[in-house]
Structure formats: structure tokens, C-alpha cells
Enzyme design. Structure first.
Site, PDB file in Angstrom:
ATOM      1  N   ASP A  41       7.608 -14.619  49.347  1.00 36.28           N
ATOM      2  CA  ASP A  41       7.030 -14.235  48.067  1.00 36.28           C
ATOM      3  C   ASP A  41       7.772 -14.983  46.972  1.00 36.28           C
ATOM      4  OD1 ASP A  41       9.105 -12.570  49.186  1.00 36.28           O
ATOM      5  OD2 ASP A  41       8.959 -11.275  47.459  1.00 36.28           O
ATOM      6  N   ASP A  49      15.574 -10.215  57.130  1.00 37.79           N
ATOM      7  CA  ASP A  49      16.936 -10.697  56.868  1.00 37.79           C
ATOM      8  C   ASP A  49      17.883 -10.233  57.972  1.00 37.79           C
ATOM      9  OD1 ASP A  49      15.474 -10.393  54.323  1.00 37.79           O
ATOM     10  OD2 ASP A  49      17.337 -11.009  53.351  1.00 37.79           O
ATOM     11  N   GLU A  64      21.434 -17.183  48.326  1.00 41.55           N
ATOM     12  CA  GLU A  64      20.218 -16.702  48.986  1.00 41.55           C
ATOM     13  C   GLU A  64      19.327 -17.873  49.390  1.00 41.55           C
ATOM     14  OE1 GLU A  64      17.744 -15.587  45.807  1.00 41.55           O
ATOM     15  OE2 GLU A  64      16.566 -14.138  46.950  1.00 41.55           O
TER      16      GLU A  64
HETATM   17  O1  LIG Z   1      16.535 -11.134  50.788  1.00 40.17           O
HETATM   18  C1  LIG Z   1      15.699 -10.008  50.628  1.00 40.17           C
HETATM   19  C2  LIG Z   1      14.271 -10.434  50.337  1.00 40.17           C
HETATM   20  O2  LIG Z   1      14.263 -11.031  49.026  1.00 40.17           O
HETATM   21  C3  LIG Z   1      13.017 -11.561  48.577  1.00 40.17           C
HETATM   22  O3  LIG Z   1      11.991 -10.636  48.496  1.00 40.17           O
HETATM   23  C4  LIG Z   1      12.286  -9.339  48.005  1.00 40.17           C
HETATM   24  O4  LIG Z   1      12.171  -9.278  46.595  1.00 40.17           O
HETATM   25  C5  LIG Z   1      10.843  -9.205  46.034  1.00 40.17           C
HETATM   26  C6  LIG Z   1      10.952  -9.021  44.541  1.00 40.17           C
HETATM   27  O5  LIG Z   1      11.798  -7.989  44.186  1.00 40.17           O
HETATM   28  C7  LIG Z   1      10.056  -8.084  46.687  1.00 40.17           C
HETATM   29  O6  LIG Z   1       8.772  -7.963  46.138  1.00 40.17           O
HETATM   30  C8  LIG Z   1       9.964  -8.386  48.181  1.00 40.17           C
HETATM   31  O7  LIG Z   1       9.149  -7.462  48.819  1.00 40.17           O
HETATM   32  C9  LIG Z   1      11.385  -8.332  48.716  1.00 40.17           C
HETATM   33  O8  LIG Z   1      11.382  -8.556  50.103  1.00 40.17           O
HETATM   34  C10 LIG Z   1      12.590 -12.638  49.563  1.00 40.17           C
HETATM   35  O9  LIG Z   1      11.417 -13.268  49.139  1.00 40.17           O
HETATM   36  C11 LIG Z   1      12.399 -12.011  50.949  1.00 40.17           C
HETATM   37  O10 LIG Z   1      12.042 -13.010  51.870  1.00 40.17           O
HETATM   38  C12 LIG Z   1      13.729 -11.404  51.398  1.00 40.17           C
HETATM   39  O11 LIG Z   1      13.528 -10.708  52.595  1.00 40.17           O
END
Ligand SMILES: OC[C@H]1O[C@H](O[C@H]2O[C@H](CO)[C@@H](O)[C@H](O)[C@H]2O)[C@H](O)[C@@H](O)[C@@H]1O
Length: 571
Positions: free
Chosen positions: A319, A177, A517
């Protein structure tokens, strides 16, 4: 500044300044609470909180050892089956609410009227640009001094400088990000904040050898798409501070080598990389969710494999998505039990690694280190050869992820299939041919028909990185990748999609005063949904991309009201 920053934090590696040779040498003391163990399992499985991430973001009131000791006493006294109320009381007694370690922080270099605003002609869009610039102040966070003094009481990873967070439930930095956040900050003339965030990442590489998924100890086993070197490149492009890149070289090389050494696979005689995690057990921040999907597997080994696939998908940043599903027939139809992330060679990861090697070579050239420059040029060329031989698909006319189980390309659209365009991971002499192929691939997949942007996949699974969700970083990679091709048709489509994205985000903002988001490909101005948590607002990377495109295209966006042009044009 980095050496100043170093003195601020407790490194906990054998010697203060050495780069950790091995990830295992760094031990987060608070991991025994937040990363694994019976306490984590018992509390998370009791579902005390709506969002599983809440618990692992809470601060300890007692030291980890004392907390574990008292938890054991509780378990013994309750015949190892405490009630929900017992556990709620334990959490109330031993943990403070989440986020107490972070203070709101107004970036010291923030200004009300950065010059990108002067490049926006339409008054409504200019006002919006101003509001987006204001949001940086809402997303600024600084750790309180106690985190640096007593890191074992927190899941947050101490860093020397304040950060800009994504927003919503994401109250800590996230690795990939930050690439788009930093670009937005640079367009907002906030160079100090941007540099501070980059230096945080460098200090993390020095302490633990690599950059975790996000700024919490429970992310310790995985990274995210490796974009630190790209952040340094952005900073240098904006500031002309070549010395910054030169001084960063040791850390950048180390991060690159970490990724290559810990993610490499042999495929068709080439060394390429896959997303991979090195921890055990469910994701601490989504513990119960992972245990539930693991119920589809019988043996502890199969469950452990499933956890690993989930965490590897999280490392990819996507994810979750059908992009990582391989079913019994070798297709992407399925659900989370079909995750086979570790067996899919991803176009984006290998393109980013190529880009890292190219940029490291470029920075060495600036320093006059000819041998090192040649070494990294060679690494880049080796990766490029692999990308061409394994991932380019002549029939599809595009790059495709490669399925190592069934030894075949995965002919499913994902924006990352175009990632080589973004980092120029192709032979420049083939530009015309590639441009024609990629444009017909885009047409074949009808990617220009969606009013809300290019969807992440064409499959509706309910997962957040599938149809109809659209994500700012992916729009950016596709749009900037097409622009890089520099052929008239690719440039035209690139601009059309950039303007469409800005207008659609503007519509969503004027409807609800939120930056999201993720968005919705099917609805002009609609936000996204699905996955394991509700749609978040804030939002770091979405703001960064819009600020950059307002800055670049602000004059072309002047016709009409600045509103729904792209949507109307498609209806
Ligand atoms: O914007 C931040 C991140 O949000 C998502 O992933 C995050 O949340 C997941 C569930 O809590 C966690 O398992 C994952 O490791 C986190 O990075 C999104 O899918 C990411 O792309 C983004 O960086």
C-alpha cells in the site's frame, strides 16, 4: 503452550476452544470506537494529530458505551458542529496517549552472542551483526494485564505472548512482517520468542478465523499475504520439532480455507485468488487520507468501492503502488483513484497459497495422514495449474499479474513476479528453461543496474511501493527464489544481490545508525521515502533479512572493509 495461552485470554466466541466458523461471529467490542461510526469520523476529520494512526492507537478511559453516549451529548450541545478545541478536549478527557497498553519487553531467550556472529569474518560487519541482535530488545513488546482483562478499552488485539514489532509508528505486530522477523529471531537463536509469536497467530485464527493485517481491531476486514504456514515451516526447519507442525495442522488448514473461500475468483476456467477486504468505509488509521482521495468519486457507491480498493491494496502489503493501478486505457499510469486491486490476480498471493497447500501436505505426511496429504497435494496441483495457465507469460519469460477487467497480463516489473521461484511453484523439470527465461527478463528490465537493490516497480508515482523504493521482503523473495533455481547463473546473481543488499544496508546504518523500513534503489546506502507517512526506522523485517544473510554469507563478505563494494562495483 497453546492451551496454556488460551486460558489467558477472553475468547468471546460461543465456545472456548472451537475455531470460529465465520469471521462475523467474532465481535470486537472496541470496534464501535476504532473501526467505524461518527466519533471516529469526526475526530479523524478534525486532523488533531499529524499521523492519523495516532488516534486509533489511543486507549479509552471509559467503556465504549459511555464514551459514545458522552460524545453524542457533546455533538448535541454543539449543534453537531463541535470546534477543533471541543474535540481536542474530548480526546484528552476520554483517551490516554497511544501505546500505554504496551510495555518494553526484553526477550527472555535473548543472548549476546548467537552463533551466527561466528560466521562473520569482517570485524565491522560482526559488530553490526551484534548491534542488530541488540535491536530485538528495543522491538520487544508485552501487553499489560489490563488488555487481557478489559479488551474493550483498547484497539490492540489481545495475544497471549510478547511480540517483536516492526518499529517506528508500527507498535503492534504485522502479519507478513512477522515472517521475516521470525526468521531473524531463529537465526538469533530466539526460538521461544519465535514460537510465541506463531502461537499468537494460531490463537487469533482460533478466535476470529483469520489473521488480520496487524494487531489492531481496526484491521479486522483484511489480512496480509498468508505466511503463517511458512512461519511454522521455518520454525520446524530450525528446531526439527515436527510435532509442532503436526499440532498446528487444524489451524493452518483453517487459515488456508479462509483465504481461498474469501478471496477466490474464476479466471480462464481456474479458481485463483485476489486481495480483498470485507469491511466498509475508509481505513480507520488513515481515515482523512482516504476521504480526501474519495473526493474524486461522485456517488456513495463509487466512494465505497474506492475504500475497498485501498483496503485490498493494504491487504497485499503493497500500500500503495502502481502495481494496482488500471486506468481507462488499461495501463498502470495513474494515481490512487485508479486502484483496481480486486481485479488483478496477483502472482505472489497465488504462489503463497500453493506453498501453504504444499506445506500442509508435507506436515500431514509427517503425521502419517495419507488421505489429508493427498487432499492438500491435489489442492496444490490445482493452484499450480492455474499459476501456469494464467500467470506464466511465455513472451515476457516470467510470471505476470493478470488484469481481469481488460483480460490481459500486466507486463510491469514487480519483484513478486518472481515469487513462484521462492516457493517452487513451477514444474521442477522445467528449471533450466525457467532459469534462462527469468534471467533474460531480469536483463531486459535492467534490474542489475541499481546500486541500492532491486526496486519495487520501475514507475515513479510518489507511492511508497513504487520506484525507487526497495523493500527487504522483496529482496528476500527474489534472492532466495533465484537461489532455489540452483543453476550456476541464477545462483551467481542471487549471491551478488544478497551481498549488495547487505553492503548497502550497512552503509545506511553506518551513516545514520538506523535500520530502515525501506531503502532507495538509486542510491547505495540510501533510505526510501514517499507514501502517506515518513520513512520508519527499527526495523523488524529489514533486520531479519540482514541477520539471515550475514549468517549465510558472513564469510564471503570478508573482503575489503565490509563497506561499499557493491556500490563501487556499479559506478
Ligand atoms: O511494516 C508494517 C506495514 O507498514 C505498511 O502498511 C501499514 O500502514 C498503512 C498505513 O498506516 C496501513 O494502511 C496498512 O494496512 C499497514 O499494513 C506497509 O505498507 C506494509 O506492507 C507493512 O506490513
Amino acid at each position: 503452550a497453546l492451551s496454556q495461552a488460551k486460558s489467558l485470554i477472553d475468547y468471546r466466541v460461543d465456545n472456548e476452544n472451537a475455531i470460529a466458523k465465520d469471521v462475523e461471529t467474532y465481535n470486537f467490542e472496541s470496534c464501535q470506537i476504532y473501526c467505524y461510526g461518527e466519533l471516529l469520523k469526526t475526530i479523524q476529520m478534525a486532523k488533531l494529530f499529524e499521523d492519523s494512526k495516532t488516534f486509533v492507537d489511543m486507549k479509552l478511559k471509559q467503556a465504549p458505551a459511555k464514551t459514545l453516549e458522552d460524545f453524542e451529548l457533546l455533538m448535541e450541545s454543539k449543534n453537531r458542529t463541535p470546534s477543533r478545541e471541543d474535540l481536542q478536549k474530548f480526546v484528552d478527557d476520554y483517551f490516554s496517549p497511544k501505546g500505554t497498553e504496551l510495555e518494553l519487553w526484553t526477550p527472555t531467550d535473548w543472548t549476546a552472542n548467537p552463533s551466527f556472529l561466528d560466521r562473520i569474518t569482517d570485524p565491522d560487519l560482526k559488530q553490526w551483526g551484534q548491534e542488530l541482535n541488540n535491536i530485538w530488545k528495543d522491538l520487544g513488546r508485552k501487553m499489560n494485564d489490563d488488555v487481557l482483562k478489559n479488551p474493550e478499552y483498547y484497539s490492540i488485539i489481545p495475544v497471549p505472548n510478547p511480540v517483536i514489532i516492526p518499529g517506528g509508528r508500527f507498535i503492534e505486530f504485522y502479519y507478513w512482517d512477522s515472517y521475516w522477523i521470525i526468521r531473524g529471531l531463529l537465526h538469533s537463536e530466539m526460538q521461544d520468542t519465535a514460537r510465541g509469536m506463531i502461537e499468537n497467530f494460531m490463537s487469533i485464527v482460533q478466535r476470529i478465523g483469520f489473521i488480520p493485517n496487524g494487531g489492531r481491531v481496526y484491521y479486522w476486514g483484511r489480512s496480509q499475504p498468508p505466511l503463517l504456514t511458512g512461519m511454522v515451516k521455518s520454525y520446524v526447519d530450525f528446531t526439527n520439532d515436527d510435532l509442532f507442525a503436526i499440532n498446528a495442522l487444524e489451524v493452518l488448514e483453517h487459515e488456508f480455507e479462509y483465504f481461498v473461500n474469501n478471496h477466490s475468483v474464476q479466471v480462464k476456467g481456474h479458481n485463483l485468488a485476489v486481495y480483498r477486504d470485507s469491511s466498509t468505509g475508509p481505513r480507520p488509521e488513515s481515515y482523512r487520507e482516504d476521504v480526501e482521495t474519495a473526493e474524486n468519486f461522485d456517488t456513495p457507491e463509487a466512494k465505497e468501492d474506492h475504500y475497498s480498493e485501498l483496503k485490498s491494496a493494504a491487504e497485499s502489503g503493497m500500500d500503495f503502488s502502481s502495481r494496482w493501478f488500471i486506468n481507462e486505457n488499461g495501463t498502470n499510469v495513474g494515481n490512487l483513484s485508479h486502484l483496481r486491486t480486486r481485479s488483478i490476480v496477483p502472482v505472489d498471493l497465488n504462489s503463497f497459497l500453493y506453498w501453504n497447500a504444499k506445506l500442509i501436505a508435507e506436515f500431514h505426511a509427517k503425521a502419517g495422514n495419507v488421505d489429508k496429504m493427498t487432499e492438500y497435494e491435489k489442492k496444490a496441483q490445482t493452484l499450480l495449474q492455474g499459476i501456469q495457465d494464467v500467470l506464466w507469460n511465455e513472451e515476457a519469460g516470467c510470471w505476470l499479474d493478470y488484469d481481469m477487467i481488460n483480460e490481459k497480463p500486466r507486463d510491469y516489473f514487480v519483484p513478486t513476479n518472481l515469487a513462484p521461484l521462492f516457493v517452487k511453484a513451477y514444474n521442477i523439470s522445467d528449471t533450466e528453461k525457467i532459469s534462462a527465461s527469468v534471467l533474460s527478463y531480469i536483463e531486459k528490465n535492467k534490474l542489475d543496474t541499481f546500486p541500492g537493490g532491486v526496486p519495487n516497480t520501475l514507475y515513479h508515482t510518489g507511492e511508497q511501493w513504487d520506484f525507487p523504493n526497495v523493500w527487504a521482503p522483496m529482496q528476500y523473495i527474489v534472492v532466495e527464489g533465484l537461489a532455489n533455481l540452483n543453476t550456476p547463473a541464477a545462483k551467481e546473481l542471487s549471491k551478488k544481490w544478497a551481498l549488495r543488499w547487505v553492503k548497502s544496508n550497512f552503509k545506511a546504518y553506518t551513516d545514520n545508525f538506523h535500520m530502515y523500513e525501506k531503502y532507495n534503489a538509486e542510491e547505495f546506502g540510501g533510505h526510501g521515502g514517499g507514501g502517506e507517512y515518513g520513512v520508519q526506522t527499527g526495523f523488524g523485517w529489514s533486520n531479519g533479512v540482514i541477520i539471515e544473510w550475514l549468517s549465510k554469507h558472513g564469510r564471503e563478505l570478508s573482503e575489503g572493509s565490509g563497506g561499499g563494494g557493491a556500490g563501487e562495483e556499479l559506478q
